[in-house]
Design an enzyme around this catalytic site. Structure first.
Site, short mmCIF file in Angstrom:
data_model
loop_
_atom_site.label_atom_id
_atom_site.label_comp_id
_atom_site.label_asym_id
_atom_site.label_seq_id
_atom_site.Cartn_x
_atom_site.Cartn_y
_atom_site.Cartn_z
N ASP A 134 -0.39 -5.78 0.31
CA ASP A 134 -1.66 -6.03 -0.37
C ASP A 134 -1.51 -7.33 -1.16
OD1 ASP A 134 -3.13 -3.75 0.41
OD2 ASP A 134 -2.12 -2.54 -1.10
N CYS A 177 0.86 -1.18 0.00
CA CYS A 177 0.00 0.00 0.00
C CYS A 177 0.90 1.24 0.00
CB CYS A 177 -0.90 0.01 1.22
SG CYS A 177 -1.87 1.53 1.39
#
Length: 147
Positions: free
Chosen positions: A52, A45
């Site tokens: 992620d 992120c």
């Protein structure tokens, strides 16, 4: 056009921009579909630095070349420490493959696991599906413990 990475010890590139993709001549003269699935794709992120996770599905109809799978694996792995939003990762991968490989057609589906309770799915394709080629649906289920 000998593959550079195939059969060699190859560390992950430092970032996606440093990753080299190998392309080899298309061995067939007839239109067909190639599908790559990466169910453990990771990036970071750009705001929090937290990891992620996504399930990527890349479909393409080759033109004169095909992408060598080990170089694709290294390219996708280079996103592990790359900070970018889901949309940037997904569309950027599709655009780079389309630009460099020059396939007849390409699409990518990025099925991102939830962060903050919201899964984000991102889709990009180069144009209309070509006629005369069987192109199955990606069939990645909506998030319910995606797998």
């Amino acid at each position: 056009m000998d593959p550079k990475f195939l059969g060699q010890a190859s560390p992950l590139p430092a970032n996606p921009e440093a990753a080299e993709l190998d392309y080899v001549p298309n061995p067939r003269g007839t239109p067909y579909l190639v599908r790559f699935t990466s169910p453990e794709f990771t990036s970071l992120c750009p705001v929090t630095g937290q990891p992620d996770f996504a399930h990527l599905v890349i479909d393409y109809v080759p033109g004169a070349t095909i992408v060598e799978s080990k170089s694709l694996k290294l390219f996708l792995g280079a996103f592990r420490n790359h900070a970018a939003f889901h949309e940037d990762c997904t569309v950027g991968i599709g655009e780079r493959l389309f630009r460099e490989m020059n396939p007849v057609w390409l699409r990518i589906g990025g099925y991102w696991y939830p962060r903050g309770g919201i899964p984000i799915d991102v889709f990009w394709q180069s144009g209309e599906k070509p006629a005369g080629v069987w192109i199955p649906e990606q069939d990645v289920p909506g998030y319910r413990g995606r797998g």
